[in-house]
Structures are given as structure tokens and as C-alpha cells.
Design a protein around this motif. Structure first.
Motif, PDB file in Angstrom:
ATOM      1  N   GLY A   1       0.919  -1.199  -0.108  1.00  0.00           N
ATOM      2  CA  GLY A   1      -0.223  -0.073   0.113  1.00  0.00           C
ATOM      3  C   GLY A   1       0.657   1.386  -0.120  1.00  0.00           C
ATOM      4  O   GLY A   1       0.380   2.307  -0.464  1.00  0.00           O
ATOM      5  N   LEU A   2       2.030   1.235   0.545  1.00  0.00           N
ATOM      6  CA  LEU A   2       2.866   2.488   0.565  1.00  0.00           C
ATOM      7  C   LEU A   2       3.422   2.946  -0.893  1.00  0.00           C
ATOM      8  O   LEU A   2       3.790   3.910  -1.197  1.00  0.00           O
ATOM      9  CB  LEU A   2       3.968   2.126   1.310  1.00  0.00           C
ATOM     10  CG  LEU A   2       3.772   1.779   2.851  1.00  0.00           C
ATOM     11  CD1 LEU A   2       5.140   1.473   3.789  1.00  0.00           C
ATOM     12  CD2 LEU A   2       3.084   3.081   3.651  1.00  0.00           C
ATOM     13  N   LEU A   3       3.352   1.861  -1.762  1.00  0.00           N
ATOM     14  CA  LEU A   3       3.817   2.141  -3.180  1.00  0.00           C
ATOM     15  C   LEU A   3       3.015   3.014  -3.941  1.00  0.00           C
ATOM     16  O   LEU A   3       3.556   4.044  -4.396  1.00  0.00           O
ATOM     17  CB  LEU A   3       3.739   0.905  -3.970  1.00  0.00           C
ATOM     18  CG  LEU A   3       5.044  -0.130  -3.488  1.00  0.00           C
ATOM     19  CD1 LEU A   3       4.775  -1.351  -4.572  1.00  0.00           C
ATOM     20  CD2 LEU A   3       6.168   0.313  -3.413  1.00  0.00           C
ATOM     21  N   SER A   4       1.575   3.060  -3.747  1.00  0.00           N
ATOM     22  CA  SER A   4       0.866   4.240  -4.332  1.00  0.00           C
ATOM     23  C   SER A   4       0.770   5.367  -3.758  1.00  0.00           C
ATOM     24  O   SER A   4       0.451   6.504  -4.503  1.00  0.00           O
ATOM     25  CB  SER A   4      -0.689   3.671  -3.940  1.00  0.00           C
ATOM     26  OG  SER A   4      -1.017   3.638  -2.873  1.00  0.00           O
ATOM     27  N   LEU A   5       1.590   5.492  -2.402  1.00  0.00           N
ATOM     28  CA  LEU A   5       1.695   6.872  -1.866  1.00  0.00           C
ATOM     29  C   LEU A   5       3.066   7.466  -2.315  1.00  0.00           C
ATOM     30  O   LEU A   5       3.236   8.563  -2.090  1.00  0.00           O
ATOM     31  CB  LEU A   5       1.686   6.816  -0.470  1.00  0.00           C
ATOM     32  CG  LEU A   5       0.343   6.196   0.024  1.00  0.00           C
ATOM     33  CD1 LEU A   5       0.385   6.149   1.589  1.00  0.00           C
ATOM     34  CD2 LEU A   5      -0.690   7.082  -0.419  1.00  0.00           C
ATOM     35  N   PHE A   6       3.939   6.852  -3.338  1.00  0.00           N
ATOM     36  CA  PHE A   6       4.788   7.704  -3.901  1.00  0.00           C
ATOM     37  C   PHE A   6       4.363   8.906  -4.458  1.00  0.00           C
ATOM     38  O   PHE A   6       5.066   9.801  -4.445  1.00  0.00           O
ATOM     39  CB  PHE A   6       5.711   6.615  -4.856  1.00  0.00           C
ATOM     40  CG  PHE A   6       6.750   5.749  -4.272  1.00  0.00           C
ATOM     41  CD1 PHE A   6       6.363   5.393  -2.860  1.00  0.00           C
ATOM     42  CD2 PHE A   6       7.149   4.464  -5.053  1.00  0.00           C
ATOM     43  CE1 PHE A   6       7.223   4.569  -1.980  1.00  0.00           C
ATOM     44  CE2 PHE A   6       7.935   3.672  -4.408  1.00  0.00           C
ATOM     45  CZ  PHE A   6       7.968   3.585  -2.983  1.00  0.00           C
TER      46      PHE A   6
ATOM     47  N   THR B   1      -3.491  -1.818   0.021  1.00  0.00           N
ATOM     48  CA  THR B   1      -3.511  -0.586  -0.743  1.00  0.00           C
ATOM     49  C   THR B   1      -4.669   0.049  -0.379  1.00  0.00           C
ATOM     50  O   THR B   1      -4.691   1.214  -0.030  1.00  0.00           O
ATOM     51  CB  THR B   1      -3.544  -1.021  -2.354  1.00  0.00           C
ATOM     52  OG1 THR B   1      -2.374  -1.679  -2.693  1.00  0.00           O
ATOM     53  CG2 THR B   1      -3.634   0.302  -3.277  1.00  0.00           C
ATOM     54  N   LEU B   2      -5.778  -0.503  -0.342  1.00  0.00           N
ATOM     55  CA  LEU B   2      -6.974   0.081   0.437  1.00  0.00           C
ATOM     56  C   LEU B   2      -6.826   0.613   1.605  1.00  0.00           C
ATOM     57  O   LEU B   2      -7.288   1.642   1.728  1.00  0.00           O
ATOM     58  CB  LEU B   2      -8.269  -0.717   0.015  1.00  0.00           C
ATOM     59  CG  LEU B   2      -8.841  -1.364  -1.139  1.00  0.00           C
ATOM     60  CD1 LEU B   2      -9.581  -2.422  -1.253  1.00  0.00           C
ATOM     61  CD2 LEU B   2      -9.306  -0.112  -1.897  1.00  0.00           C
ATOM     62  N   MET B   3      -6.478  -0.206   2.386  1.00  0.00           N
ATOM     63  CA  MET B   3      -6.138   0.284   3.834  1.00  0.00           C
ATOM     64  C   MET B   3      -5.200   1.360   4.263  1.00  0.00           C
ATOM     65  O   MET B   3      -5.562   2.337   4.828  1.00  0.00           O
ATOM     66  CB  MET B   3      -5.673  -0.994   4.903  1.00  0.00           C
ATOM     67  CG  MET B   3      -5.574  -0.935   6.052  1.00  0.00           C
ATOM     68  SD  MET B   3      -5.032  -2.160   6.949  1.00  0.00           S
ATOM     69  CE  MET B   3      -3.715  -2.971   6.279  1.00  0.00           C
ATOM     70  N   ILE B   4      -4.124   1.316   3.675  1.00  0.00           N
ATOM     71  CA  ILE B   4      -3.042   2.395   3.773  1.00  0.00           C
ATOM     72  C   ILE B   4      -3.625   3.339   2.957  1.00  0.00           C
ATOM     73  O   ILE B   4      -3.347   4.622   3.475  1.00  0.00           O
ATOM     74  CB  ILE B   4      -1.692   1.930   3.054  1.00  0.00           C
ATOM     75  CG1 ILE B   4      -1.232   0.801   3.956  1.00  0.00           C
ATOM     76  CG2 ILE B   4      -0.682   2.904   3.168  1.00  0.00           C
ATOM     77  CD1 ILE B   4       0.285   0.138   3.550  1.00  0.00           C
ATOM     78  N   GLY B   5      -4.266   3.315   1.839  1.00  0.00           N
ATOM     79  CA  GLY B   5      -4.833   4.545   1.099  1.00  0.00           C
ATOM     80  C   GLY B   5      -5.761   5.314   2.064  1.00  0.00           C
ATOM     81  O   GLY B   5      -5.736   6.588   2.091  1.00  0.00           O
ATOM     82  N   TYR B   6      -6.542   4.655   2.594  1.00  0.00           N
ATOM     83  CA  TYR B   6      -7.665   5.246   3.994  1.00  0.00           C
ATOM     84  C   TYR B   6      -7.201   5.814   4.655  1.00  0.00           C
ATOM     85  O   TYR B   6      -7.507   7.016   5.014  1.00  0.00           O
ATOM     86  CB  TYR B   6      -8.715   4.068   3.892  1.00  0.00           C
ATOM     87  CG  TYR B   6      -9.449   4.532   5.090  1.00  0.00           C
ATOM     88  CD1 TYR B   6     -10.559   5.509   4.688  1.00  0.00           C
ATOM     89  CD2 TYR B   6      -9.262   4.289   6.400  1.00  0.00           C
ATOM     90  CE1 TYR B   6     -11.350   5.875   5.716  1.00  0.00           C
ATOM     91  CE2 TYR B   6     -10.223   4.648   7.495  1.00  0.00           C
ATOM     92  CZ  TYR B   6     -11.080   5.602   7.328  1.00  0.00           C
ATOM     93  OH  TYR B   6     -12.008   5.940   7.878  1.00  0.00           O
TER      94      TYR B   6
END
Length: 409
Positions: A240-245, A366-371
Motif C-alpha cells: 500500500g505504501l507504493l501508491s503513496l509515492f 493498498t485500500l487500507m493504507i490509502g484510507y
């Protein structure tokens, strides 16, 4: 130096491996050429970290549902044809994604990107299952490091080039290049002369291929189960951290797609050099090599934790290289362990189960970390989840040491 000689010999003398490796390089380069611009496009259209994270969700969710089926196909049918057809269909879907991007309809863009994963679901388990059939057993560890390095090389080059090209060429040109990479890869795979499975093309007529046999095998072997769960469990903290790059680059460092490309590129460089270094120093036996997996996960957690304190995109790039030297080693050697410990007639299904579990956890992460990033901020999750990853690596290391020690004997 002996390991280095093996790397050189595989790359320079094994023509079928060269073709399989080249096809993978081209394909993964095309993937990353597409992913970085799409993350930027979605973030520009929505300015929402959670919706941006859906780019990676729609990329991974279909692979959870279809990954095991892809592994089943790899054991039942001709692996060469499966890979090549998957590549060609992926090229067709890229044209659909281009059309969707030009509509600027977020839902349509996400749907079309998800279709890319649907048509390529069989690619990864099939190519992993095929690798031991193009190299000798004594060279498999080195071949697997090289094979996995394709991801690192093209995550570095593809992501970096993708981030750069978004600033100098049109979207139509960028997506056309991506379409061509898949078509070229399909033709390269078709040119491989060697059968990519032990029984060849007639295997579906000789044996009955049951999906459930793969799951039974995983549950009956502690070493296989341990290797299968490592990617999936590690993914809860990491994926999930990757999408936050993209969010880091746009909001913290103010570097846009350029910074996103640098960070994904650093991830690829780390994934390239990590397995080579670990294999050189700890790869004298399979048991010693597999025993490093927990340690490499802890290394990922340690270096990722410091990203939350970084004020510079370039310091973050350095930390990502170090972190993914660990994360990349975990992936490479857990895959290698499954290859050497699984018989060929089950290898596709085991790889499919491995990928299905990974992409299931990838989607949840990805869903959890994005939220959580939307609610508490991006720096909060870059503190919390690396700590959780470090703890998992420590527990996995302690709980599996006896398994790999027995493998030594």
C-alpha cells in the motif's frame, strides 16, 4: 567469483534463457512505462490519495481472483503459448487504456487498467514455472536472481523513463510505445525452441490436472507453506505504501511525476542489487539462502521507517534503494525456494497460489493504507507500516529457522 562465472555463462550461452529474459524485460518495462503516468493522471484528476491508490488496487485485485487459475493453465497447457498470447492481449488492452485516458473518466480508466491484469493473469506464474526448464539445476539460483532482476531493472528504467517521458511526449506516443513492447515480447517468446515444461505440449493428454492438488501440496509441506505466505504477509505492510509515492512526490517534495519516477526507479535498483549481494555472501546452500528471507524483510522495515523523516526526494531515493534491496531479496528467494522444492507438474499451480495470496493482501494493503493516509496523513503510514513489516520479518525468521536447518541436512 564462482557465482559471477555462473551469471556470465547463463547470460552469454543459454539462448532460450536469453529470449525468456529479454521478453520479461520488455514486458515489465512496458508495465512501468504505463503505471507511473497513470498514477499521476488519476491524482491530477481527483487530488485524492485513496482514489489514486485504486490504480494499484485494480492492478492487483484481478490477479488475486485469477492468479491461481493462471497457474492451473501453466500446468495444463503449453507454457510458451500461454505467455505469448497473454503478451499480445496485453498490447491490445493498452490501446483501450489510451482511449479511456483521453476521455478523462476516472472509472473508465481504472476499469481498463484492471483489464490489463485480467488478460495477463497467467503470465507471472507461467514464466516462473517455465524458468527451471530452460536452465540446469546447478544454475537455477543464479538464473532466478537474473530473472527477478528484470523486474528491478525495468522498474528502475521503465518508471524513470515513464516519469520523464510524461514531460516531453504526448500520451498517445507513450501508450503506443507501451503497446509495441507487448507485441515484441510475444514474438520473442514464440521464438523459444525449448519446451517450457518437462512433459512438453502433450502433457494435458497424459495426466489429469486438478487445481486442488496444488493447495493440498502447499498445506502438506511446512517449507512450501512458509514460502507461500511470506510474500502475502509482507505485502500487508509494503504494497500500500507504493501508491503513496505519488502523494509524497506531489505534496511533500513538490517534484511531480519526475519524483514519482525516481522513487519507483529506486525501488527497482534496490530490487536488482539486493538479491545479487545476498546470493553472493549467503548462497552457498539453499538452506542458508532461504534463511535470509526474514532478515531481508527486517531490513526493508528499518530503511522504510526513516522515509517519514526525510525532507528530500533524493534522500528518500537512497533509503528506497536500501529498503528494496531487502524487499527484492525476499521476493527473489521465496520464489526460488518454491521452484526448487516443487515438482514441475505442480509448479504452475503453486506459483499461482503464491501470486493469488500476494495480490489478495496487496489489494487489502493498498485500500487500507490509502484510507489511513487520507485520514491521518501520508507520513503517519510511513511510520506505522514499516514497523509492522519489521515485526513480521523477525517472527518469520525465528519460526522458520528450524525448517531451513533441516533442509541443510
Amino acid at each position: 567469483m564462482k557465482n559471477l562465472d555462473k551469471y556470465i555463462q547463463i547470460i552469454t550461452t543459454n539462448k532460450d534463457f536469453q529470449k525468456l529474459f529479454a521478453a520479461r524485460l520488455i514486458t515489465l518495462g512496458g508495465d512501468w512505462l504505463l503505471t507511473v503516468p497513470l498514477l499521476g493522471i488519476i491524482y491530477e484528476l481527483t487530488e485524492n490519495p485513496l482514489i489514486t491508490s485504486l490504480v494499484l488496487v485494480v492492478q492487483s485485485a484481478p490477479l488475486f481472483f485469477l492468479g491461481s487459475f493462471g497457474g492451473y493453465l501453466a500446468d495444463k497447457y503449453d507454457r510458451k503459448k500461454i505467455i505469448a498470447i497473454s503478451e499480445f492481449l496485453s498490447g491490445v488492452v493498452v490501446l483501450l487504456i489510451l482511449f479511456a485516458v483521453n476521455t478523462e473518466n476516472v472509472a473508465f480508466i481504472l476499469f481498463s487498467f484492471g483489464m490489463l491484469s485480467v488478460v495477463s493473469a497467467a503470465y507471472m506464474p507461467t514464466s516462473d514455472a517455465a524458468l527451471p526448464n530452460v536452465v540446469e539445476k546447478d544454475y537455477l539460483a543464479e538464473a532466478n536472481v537474473i530473472f527477478f532482476s528484470s523486474w528491478g531493472i525495468m522498474a528502475g528504467l521503465g518508471a524513470g523513463i515513464g516519469g520523464y517521458l510524461t514531460t516531453v511526449v504526448s500520451r498517445d506516443t507513450l501508450f503506443t510505445i507501451d503497446f509495441l513492447t507487448f507485441v515484441i515480447s510475444a514474438f520473442i517468446v514464440f521464438s523459444i525452441k525449448k519446451d517450457l515444461s518437462e512433459q512438453g505440449e502433450s502433457k494435458s493428454d497424459e495426466v489429469t490436472i486438478n487445481f486442488i492438488d496444488g493447495m493440498k501440496y502447499v498445506l502438506s509441506r511446512k517449507e512450501i507453506l512458509s514460502l507461500v505466505i511470506t510474500k502475502a504477509t509482507f505485502s500487508i505492510s509494503a504494497s500500500g505504501l507504493l501508491s503513496l509515492f505519488t502523494v509524497l512526490s506531489y505534496e511533500i517534495y513538490k517534484t511531480g511525476d519526475y519524483g514519482t519516477g525516481l522513487m519507483f526507479g529506486a525501488r527497482g535498483i534496490g530490487a536488482l542489487i539486493g538479491p545479487i549481494i545476498i546470493r553472493y555472501f549467503f548462497g552457498s546452500t539453499d538452506g542458508k539462502l532461504l534463511n535470509t528471507i526474514g532478515i531481508t524483510i527486517m531490513a526493508w522495515g528499518l530503511f522504510y521507517f526513516f522515509i517519514s523523516f526525510s525532507a528530500s526526494v533524493y534522500l528518500t531515493v537512497f533509503l528506497l534503494i536500501l529498503g528494496h534491496s531487502g524487499g527484492g531479496s525476499q521476493w527473489a528467494f521465496s520464489t526460488y525456494g518454491l521452484q526448487v522444492l516443487t515438482p514441475d507438474n505442480l509448479r504452475g499451480r503453486i506459483a499461482g497460489i503464491d501470486y493469488s495470496l500476494y495480490f489478495f493482501m496487496n489489494t487489502i494493503s493498498t485500500l487500507m493504507i490509502g484510507y489511513l493516509a487520507t485520514v491521518y496523513g501520508v507520513l503517519f503510514v510511513f511510520k506505522l507500516f514499516p514497523v509492522l513489516g519489521f515485526i513480521f520479518g523477525f517472527v518469520w525468521f525465528l519460526s522458520t529457522r528450524s525448517i531451513w536447518n533441516k533442509l541443510e541436512t
